[in-house]
Design an enzyme around this catalytic site. Sequence first.
Site, PDB file in Angstrom:
ATOM      1  N   GLU A 248     -47.168 -16.115  -1.900  1.00 13.75           N
ATOM      2  CA  GLU A 248     -47.541 -15.209  -0.804  1.00 13.75           C
ATOM      3  C   GLU A 248     -48.458 -14.090  -1.280  1.00 13.75           C
ATOM      4  O   GLU A 248     -49.110 -13.441  -0.463  1.00 13.75           O
ATOM      5  CB  GLU A 248     -46.289 -14.613  -0.158  1.00 13.75           C
ATOM      6  CG  GLU A 248     -45.579 -15.540   0.797  1.00 13.75           C
ATOM      7  CD  GLU A 248     -46.272 -15.663   2.154  1.00 13.75           C
ATOM      8  OE1 GLU A 248     -46.714 -14.645   2.689  1.00 13.75           O
ATOM      9  OE2 GLU A 248     -46.382 -16.788   2.657  1.00 13.75           O
TER      10      GLU A 248
ATOM     11  N   LYS B  11     -44.396  -8.434  -3.024  1.00 14.80           N
ATOM     12  CA  LYS B  11     -44.421  -9.302  -4.213  1.00 14.80           C
ATOM     13  C   LYS B  11     -45.644  -9.009  -5.086  1.00 14.80           C
ATOM     14  O   LYS B  11     -45.564  -9.043  -6.308  1.00 14.80           O
ATOM     15  CB  LYS B  11     -44.427 -10.775  -3.795  1.00 14.80           C
ATOM     16  CG  LYS B  11     -43.048 -11.329  -3.482  1.00 14.80           C
ATOM     17  CD  LYS B  11     -42.200 -11.510  -4.748  1.00 14.80           C
ATOM     18  CE  LYS B  11     -40.839 -12.107  -4.426  1.00 14.80           C
ATOM     19  NZ  LYS B  11     -39.877 -11.989  -5.528  1.00 14.80           N
TER      20      LYS B  11
ATOM     21  N   TYR C  16     -44.016  -9.039   3.033  1.00 16.30           N
ATOM     22  CA  TYR C  16     -43.383  -9.688   1.882  1.00 16.30           C
ATOM     23  C   TYR C  16     -44.417  -9.925   0.775  1.00 16.30           C
ATOM     24  O   TYR C  16     -44.165  -9.658  -0.405  1.00 16.30           O
ATOM     25  CB  TYR C  16     -42.763 -11.015   2.339  1.00 16.30           C
ATOM     26  CG  TYR C  16     -42.235 -11.870   1.215  1.00 16.30           C
ATOM     27  CD1 TYR C  16     -40.914 -11.763   0.793  1.00 16.30           C
ATOM     28  CD2 TYR C  16     -43.057 -12.798   0.568  1.00 16.30           C
ATOM     29  CE1 TYR C  16     -40.437 -12.551  -0.249  1.00 16.30           C
ATOM     30  CE2 TYR C  16     -42.580 -13.582  -0.466  1.00 16.30           C
ATOM     31  CZ  TYR C  16     -41.273 -13.457  -0.874  1.00 16.30           C
ATOM     32  OH  TYR C  16     -40.805 -14.231  -1.899  1.00 16.30           O
TER      33      TYR C  16
ATOM     34  N   SER D 233     -44.479 -14.962  -6.132  1.00 17.45           N
ATOM     35  CA  SER D 233     -44.598 -15.849  -4.974  1.00 17.45           C
ATOM     36  C   SER D 233     -46.057 -16.158  -4.668  1.00 17.45           C
ATOM     37  O   SER D 233     -46.936 -15.305  -4.832  1.00 17.45           O
ATOM     38  CB  SER D 233     -43.971 -15.170  -3.757  1.00 17.45           C
ATOM     39  OG  SER D 233     -44.352 -15.843  -2.576  1.00 17.45           O
TER      40      SER D 233
ATOM     41  N   ARG E 110     -35.109 -26.362   5.609  1.00 20.56           N
ATOM     42  CA  ARG E 110     -33.674 -26.579   5.805  1.00 20.56           C
ATOM     43  C   ARG E 110     -33.335 -26.562   7.295  1.00 20.56           C
ATOM     44  O   ARG E 110     -32.447 -27.288   7.754  1.00 20.56           O
ATOM     45  CB  ARG E 110     -32.903 -25.496   5.037  1.00 20.56           C
ATOM     46  CG  ARG E 110     -31.412 -25.657   5.087  1.00 20.56           C
ATOM     47  CD  ARG E 110     -30.897 -26.758   4.160  1.00 20.56           C
ATOM     48  NE  ARG E 110     -29.542 -27.156   4.523  1.00 20.56           N
ATOM     49  CZ  ARG E 110     -28.458 -26.430   4.313  1.00 20.56           C
ATOM     50  NH1 ARG E 110     -28.555 -25.265   3.681  1.00 20.56           N
ATOM     51  NH2 ARG E 110     -27.263 -26.866   4.714  1.00 20.56           N
TER      52      ARG E 110
ATOM     53  N   LEU F 276     -34.267 -12.596  -9.810  1.00 20.77           N
ATOM     54  CA  LEU F 276     -34.546 -13.454  -8.654  1.00 20.77           C
ATOM     55  C   LEU F 276     -34.221 -12.757  -7.332  1.00 20.77           C
ATOM     56  O   LEU F 276     -34.530 -13.287  -6.269  1.00 20.77           O
ATOM     57  CB  LEU F 276     -33.706 -14.743  -8.734  1.00 20.77           C
ATOM     58  CG  LEU F 276     -33.624 -15.471 -10.085  1.00 20.77           C
ATOM     59  CD1 LEU F 276     -32.775 -16.726  -9.955  1.00 20.77           C
ATOM     60  CD2 LEU F 276     -34.999 -15.837 -10.589  1.00 20.77           C
ATOM     61  N   ALA F 277     -33.553 -11.604  -7.386  1.00 15.23           N
ATOM     62  CA  ALA F 277     -33.066 -10.976  -6.148  1.00 15.23           C
ATOM     63  C   ALA F 277     -34.206 -10.378  -5.338  1.00 15.23           C
ATOM     64  O   ALA F 277     -35.238  -9.987  -5.886  1.00 15.23           O
ATOM     65  CB  ALA F 277     -32.062  -9.879  -6.500  1.00 15.23           C
TER      66      ALA F 277
ATOM     67  N   GLN G  45     -30.313 -19.895  -3.736  1.00 15.18           N
ATOM     68  CA  GLN G  45     -30.642 -21.273  -4.149  1.00 15.18           C
ATOM     69  C   GLN G  45     -31.021 -21.329  -5.639  1.00 15.18           C
ATOM     70  O   GLN G  45     -30.404 -22.049  -6.436  1.00 15.18           O
ATOM     71  CB  GLN G  45     -31.828 -21.785  -3.314  1.00 15.18           C
ATOM     72  CG  GLN G  45     -32.449 -23.070  -3.853  1.00 15.18           C
ATOM     73  CD  GLN G  45     -33.720 -23.479  -3.123  1.00 15.18           C
ATOM     74  OE1 GLN G  45     -33.667 -24.351  -2.277  1.00 15.18           O
ATOM     75  NE2 GLN G  45     -34.844 -22.869  -3.443  1.00 15.18           N
TER      76      GLN G  45
ATOM     77  N   SER H 110     -36.116 -12.450   0.769  1.00 16.62           N
ATOM     78  CA  SER H 110     -37.014 -13.584   0.492  1.00 16.62           C
ATOM     79  C   SER H 110     -37.607 -14.234   1.744  1.00 16.62           C
ATOM     80  O   SER H 110     -38.334 -15.207   1.631  1.00 16.62           O
ATOM     81  CB  SER H 110     -36.265 -14.639  -0.316  1.00 16.62           C
ATOM     82  OG  SER H 110     -35.176 -15.136   0.443  1.00 16.62           O
TER      83      SER H 110
ATOM     84  N   ARG I  50     -45.509 -16.319  13.380  1.00 19.83           N
ATOM     85  CA  ARG I  50     -45.666 -15.041  12.676  1.00 19.83           C
ATOM     86  C   ARG I  50     -46.942 -14.313  13.077  1.00 19.83           C
ATOM     87  O   ARG I  50     -47.923 -14.952  13.452  1.00 19.83           O
ATOM     88  CB  ARG I  50     -45.659 -15.292  11.161  1.00 19.83           C
ATOM     89  CG  ARG I  50     -44.322 -15.787  10.726  1.00 19.83           C
ATOM     90  CD  ARG I  50     -44.270 -16.121   9.261  1.00 19.83           C
ATOM     91  NE  ARG I  50     -42.988 -16.775   9.018  1.00 19.83           N
ATOM     92  CZ  ARG I  50     -42.670 -17.398   7.913  1.00 19.83           C
ATOM     93  NH1 ARG I  50     -43.521 -17.449   6.910  1.00 19.83           N
ATOM     94  NH2 ARG I  50     -41.488 -17.969   7.784  1.00 19.83           N
TER      95      ARG I  50
HETATM   96  O1  G4F Z   1     -39.952 -21.968   5.213  1.00 20.06           O
HETATM   97  P1  G4F Z   1     -40.772 -20.737   5.409  1.00 20.06           P
HETATM   98  O2  G4F Z   1     -40.088 -19.590   6.033  1.00 20.06           O
HETATM   99  O3  G4F Z   1     -41.362 -20.387   3.977  1.00 20.06           O
HETATM  100  P2  G4F Z   1     -42.517 -19.373   3.510  1.00 20.06           P
HETATM  101  O4  G4F Z   1     -42.828 -18.383   4.556  1.00 20.06           O
HETATM  102  O5  G4F Z   1     -43.666 -20.199   3.031  1.00 20.06           O
HETATM  103  O6  G4F Z   1     -41.838 -18.605   2.284  1.00 20.06           O
HETATM  104  C1  G4F Z   1     -41.084 -19.255   1.284  1.00 20.06           C
HETATM  105  O7  G4F Z   1     -41.915 -19.649   0.209  1.00 20.06           O
HETATM  106  C2  G4F Z   1     -42.568 -18.553  -0.479  1.00 20.06           C
HETATM  107  C3  G4F Z   1     -43.423 -19.127  -1.594  1.00 20.06           C
HETATM  108  O8  G4F Z   1     -42.624 -19.692  -2.568  1.00 20.06           O
HETATM  109  C4  G4F Z   1     -41.514 -17.588  -1.017  1.00 20.06           C
HETATM  110  F1  G4F Z   1     -42.111 -16.565  -1.663  1.00 20.06           F
HETATM  111  C5  G4F Z   1     -40.648 -17.074   0.117  1.00 20.06           C
HETATM  112  O9  G4F Z   1     -39.604 -16.259  -0.412  1.00 20.06           O
HETATM  113  C6  G4F Z   1     -40.004 -18.280   0.816  1.00 20.06           C
HETATM  114  O10 G4F Z   1     -39.149 -18.920  -0.082  1.00 20.06           O
HETATM  115  O11 G4F Z   1     -42.080 -21.089   6.294  1.00 20.06           O
HETATM  116  C7  G4F Z   1     -42.957 -22.110   5.947  1.00 20.06           C
HETATM  117  C8  G4F Z   1     -43.939 -22.371   7.079  1.00 20.06           C
HETATM  118  C9  G4F Z   1     -44.672 -21.140   7.577  1.00 20.06           C
HETATM  119  O12 G4F Z   1     -46.017 -21.491   7.860  1.00 20.06           O
HETATM  120  C10 G4F Z   1     -43.973 -20.770   8.872  1.00 20.06           C
HETATM  121  O13 G4F Z   1     -44.780 -20.068   9.800  1.00 20.06           O
HETATM  122  O14 G4F Z   1     -43.198 -22.844   8.205  1.00 20.06           O
HETATM  123  C11 G4F Z   1     -43.640 -22.162   9.368  1.00 20.06           C
HETATM  124  N1  G4F Z   1     -42.580 -22.197  10.398  1.00 20.06           N
HETATM  125  C12 G4F Z   1     -42.718 -22.807  11.614  1.00 20.06           C
HETATM  126  N2  G4F Z   1     -41.603 -22.635  12.325  1.00 20.06           N
HETATM  127  C13 G4F Z   1     -41.362 -21.643  10.319  1.00 20.06           C
HETATM  128  C14 G4F Z   1     -40.736 -21.916  11.541  1.00 20.06           C
HETATM  129  N3  G4F Z   1     -40.731 -20.951   9.333  1.00 20.06           N
HETATM  130  C15 G4F Z   1     -39.454 -20.547   9.565  1.00 20.06           C
HETATM  131  N4  G4F Z   1     -38.787 -19.900   8.589  1.00 20.06           N
HETATM  132  N5  G4F Z   1     -38.816 -20.789  10.763  1.00 20.06           N
HETATM  133  C16 G4F Z   1     -39.413 -21.480  11.796  1.00 20.06           C
HETATM  134  O15 G4F Z   1     -38.830 -21.683  12.838  1.00 20.06           O
END
Ligand code: G4F
Length: 335
Positions: free
Chosen positions: A132, A158, A154, A130, A196, A85-86, A12, A89, A283
């Site tokens: 994180e 980072k 992760y 990040s 997304r 950026l790689a 992205q 993630s 998680r």
């Molecule tokens: O969309 P997420 O997977 O993003 P997360 O974990 O915050 O990480 C993203 O942002 C970070 C900070 O910029 C980056 F470093 C990292 O690379 C990535 O871009 O999850 C966001 C939230 C979390 O609390 C997760 O537990 O959504 C919650 N969630 C609930 N259901 C879910 C889901 N996340 C994912 N991926 N899938 C689910 O079904």
Amino acid sequence: MKRAIVTGITGQDGSYLAELLLGKEYEVHGFVRRSSNITRPRLDHLTSDLELYNQRLFLHYSDLEDMTTTRRLILAIQPDEIFHLAGQSHVGASFEIPESTCEFTAMGTLRLLEIIRDCPKRPKLLHIGSSEIFGLPTQSPQSETTAFNPITPYGVAKAFAVQMVRVYRESFGFFACNAICFNHESPRRGESFVTRKITRAAARIKLGLEKGLSLGNVEGQRDWGFAPDYVDAFWRMLQADQPTDLVLSTGKLHRVRDWLEIAFAHVGLDWRQLIKLDDRLVRKADPATLLGDSSLARKLLGWQPSTDFEKMVRQMVDADLAIAREDLHAAPKNC
Ligand code: G4F
């Protein structure tokens, strides 16, 4: 003409950054991992432009585990700027693949720093950090001075990479910066991230392509911004007089359920009837509340996030509706 290397150009942020740099007349060299699948949908509009591709935009196979190739390419290209950026993630996936997450994200960054150390003319480096790294933060909102307290593999990887960039800046005089990014989204966001996942599901359920959506913790809160804004800040950071680490964030908190409310309402559906909570998607540890203080970036770069939250969610749903309509027309019909 400035020359830049972008690791992770197919992602992205990488694809938006490639557009931005090409628009500023850079020569852009993207590093891509080799795979049998050669589709790069986020770059198609650039690689199909014959005035750009192999003229000012070049793609090279390179893997940050493969130090000899990366070194050879960097020495041959002699970039002015490297945007790193790689990495792996996905935070949730890092619990399943902690070793490769650390290999790519932590050790990959260290390897890159070591290559730059040997360059006769060292390029400037932007590393994407990040939120994180703050994990369970000791203060809110989090700024450049907040202590690291990562709680996911992760986040630990980072934290290592961000701190190592600081060490090379302080010890060896590198022009190297960490963009400490809070979550940032767009229609180009990967489909496994929650934002997304939600906008895509809203569109596909609306068009009858899917029936429901499974999610983990919908109470999770994040500071969600718009990816092109963050990419603009990456570039500005390397044009500054001094290298520094900056937090990039909106300063506003939202819950996962806010995405559900806005996305499903936009297509006239009630998410409560369509969502299944699945424990397997919760998680083992998940930062509850990450909120950024980007006042230093705003002051030093004259930067500010442009897009408001609701507009961004609707824009992503609209983009996913367009894709879903194409899928619908491509689907074989029962005669
Ligand atoms: O969309 P997420 O997977 O993003 P997360 O974990 O915050 O990480 C993203 O942002 C970070 C900070 O910029 C980056 F470093 C990292 O690379 C990535 O871009 O999850 C966001 C939230 C979390 O609390 C997760 O537990 O959504 C919650 N969630 C609930 N259901 C879910 C889901 N996340 C994912 N991926 N899938 C689910 O079904």
